[in-house]
Design a protein around this motif. Sequence first.
Motif, PDB file in Angstrom:
ATOM      1  N   UNK A   1      -5.668 -10.654  70.248  1.00 60.06           N
ATOM      2  CA  UNK A   1      -5.531  -9.284  69.786  1.00 60.06           C
ATOM      3  C   UNK A   1      -5.021  -8.367  70.884  1.00 60.06           C
ATOM      4  N   UNK A   2      -4.460  -7.245  70.485  1.00 66.06           N
ATOM      5  CA  UNK A   2      -4.038  -6.228  71.448  1.00 66.06           C
ATOM      6  C   UNK A   2      -5.145  -5.226  71.736  1.00 66.06           C
ATOM      7  N   UNK A   3      -6.308  -5.395  71.099  1.00 68.90           N
ATOM      8  CA  UNK A   3      -7.374  -4.388  71.173  1.00 68.90           C
ATOM      9  C   UNK A   3      -8.601  -4.962  71.883  1.00 68.90           C
ATOM     10  N   UNK A   4      -8.821  -4.535  73.136  1.00 67.62           N
ATOM     11  CA  UNK A   4      -9.927  -5.104  73.897  1.00 67.62           C
ATOM     12  C   UNK A   4     -11.282  -4.516  73.531  1.00 67.62           C
ATOM     13  N   UNK A   5     -11.316  -3.436  72.738  1.00 69.03           N
ATOM     14  CA  UNK A   5     -12.594  -2.792  72.448  1.00 69.03           C
ATOM     15  C   UNK A   5     -13.476  -3.597  71.490  1.00 69.03           C
ATOM     16  N   UNK A   6     -12.925  -4.661  70.899  1.00 69.05           N
ATOM     17  CA  UNK A   6     -13.723  -5.467  69.976  1.00 69.05           C
ATOM     18  C   UNK A   6     -14.357  -6.685  70.649  1.00 69.05           C
ATOM     19  N   UNK A   7     -14.212  -6.798  71.957  1.00 72.25           N
ATOM     20  CA  UNK A   7     -14.638  -8.021  72.638  1.00 72.25           C
ATOM     21  C   UNK A   7     -16.130  -8.280  72.513  1.00 72.25           C
ATOM     22  N   UNK A   8     -16.940  -7.232  72.658  1.00 70.98           N
ATOM     23  CA  UNK A   8     -18.391  -7.434  72.576  1.00 70.98           C
ATOM     24  C   UNK A   8     -18.784  -7.985  71.211  1.00 70.98           C
ATOM     25  N   UNK A   9     -18.244  -7.381  70.145  1.00 72.85           N
ATOM     26  CA  UNK A   9     -18.546  -7.857  68.799  1.00 72.85           C
ATOM     27  C   UNK A   9     -18.058  -9.286  68.595  1.00 72.85           C
ATOM     28  N   UNK A  10     -16.888  -9.593  69.148  1.00 76.17           N
ATOM     29  CA  UNK A  10     -16.322 -10.936  68.991  1.00 76.17           C
ATOM     30  C   UNK A  10     -17.237 -11.994  69.583  1.00 76.17           C
ATOM     31  N   UNK A  11     -17.809 -11.725  70.741  1.00 75.93           N
ATOM     32  CA  UNK A  11     -18.660 -12.723  71.362  1.00 75.93           C
ATOM     33  C   UNK A  11     -20.042 -12.778  70.733  1.00 75.93           C
ATOM     34  N   UNK A  12     -20.458 -11.707  70.081  1.00 75.66           N
ATOM     35  CA  UNK A  12     -21.673 -11.786  69.278  1.00 75.66           C
ATOM     36  C   UNK A  12     -21.469 -12.729  68.099  1.00 75.66           C
ATOM     37  N   UNK A  13     -20.219 -12.867  67.668  1.00 79.87           N
ATOM     38  CA  UNK A  13     -19.878 -13.809  66.599  1.00 79.87           C
ATOM     39  C   UNK A  13     -19.620 -15.207  67.150  1.00 79.87           C
ATOM     40  N   UNK A  14     -19.936 -15.408  68.437  1.00 81.17           N
ATOM     41  CA  UNK A  14     -19.827 -16.703  69.105  1.00 81.17           C
ATOM     42  C   UNK A  14     -18.392 -17.190  69.207  1.00 81.17           C
ATOM     43  N   UNK A  15     -17.488 -16.273  69.466  1.00 86.99           N
ATOM     44  CA  UNK A  15     -16.101 -16.663  69.720  1.00 86.99           C
ATOM     45  C   UNK A  15     -16.034 -17.501  70.989  1.00 86.99           C
ATOM     46  N   UNK A  16     -15.127 -18.472  70.993  1.00 87.55           N
ATOM     47  CA  UNK A  16     -14.926 -19.309  72.161  1.00 87.55           C
ATOM     48  C   UNK A  16     -14.178 -18.547  73.246  1.00 87.55           C
ATOM     49  N   UNK A  17     -13.254 -17.674  72.828  1.00 84.04           N
ATOM     50  CA  UNK A  17     -12.483 -16.907  73.802  1.00 84.04           C
ATOM     51  C   UNK A  17     -11.908 -15.667  73.129  1.00 84.04           C
ATOM     52  N   UNK A  18     -11.401 -14.743  73.950  1.00 88.20           N
ATOM     53  CA  UNK A  18     -10.850 -13.475  73.485  1.00 88.20           C
ATOM     54  C   UNK A  18      -9.617 -13.208  74.329  1.00 88.20           C
TER      55      UNK A  18
END
Length: 247
Positions: A85-102
């Motif tokens: 993504x071009x939007x770094x402000x969602x990173x915290x939420x993404x890792x709460x969803x157990x994303x492998x990487x961002x």
Amino acid sequence: MKVPLTVLVVDDERPTLDELSYLLGRDPRVAEVLTCDSATETLRMLREIEVDAVFLDVQMPGLTGLELAQVLARFREPPPIVFVTAHDQHAVKAFELQAVDYVLKPVRDDRLAEAVRRVVGVVEGVADRGPAGDLQVPVELGGVTRFVARSAISYVEAQGDYARLHTDDGSHLVRTPLSQLEDEWGPAGFVRIHRSLLVSLAHVAEVRMDAGRCTVVVGRSGASVELGVSRRHTRQLRDLLLKRAGS
């Protein structure tokens, strides 16, 4: 599952979809690259085939990438997810969803290769799918994404719409307001002690009272910091620390 991988790329913008497909197809660890341009198409495809990972955009019409990830998390065997993504402000939420990487756009070859390496680790069972009780917070340093364990963060300081995360080894600026971190990290023991400060209860070494003024000492003895506690937050902090000590 095995390596080489079968991966699915999801993005509503055709140029990005084509570029990611091309870059992933050049990686020797990737055998096949499938593509979708919407969440609806993605769900339809995943009912019929199994993939080893999903490379997923965040901002899409209809279901967003974050919403699609929540749906995929309910699968019997959820695929590992890499957000692109071009939007770094969602990173915290993404890792709460157990994303492998961002991974941030524009995507660099070496950064995408690192994401594939992490997927391989998950697929082969030599790495965790995501945070197991300890969120990994992505921070940018010199154009490279690092990951800081939330448990290593002793306090957080507001800096406008940003927040500075402090550990014993240094500090990192993230584009997330303090109020959002307070809401999301409260269950992990982060409490407001001042309008511009959150502190991790696990890192509080001392509570000091002097003439009615309360301060806390956080961090190791060699890297400790004394922080002021506002009057309105003093009682709540002391009650929480007493409760924690008795639990």
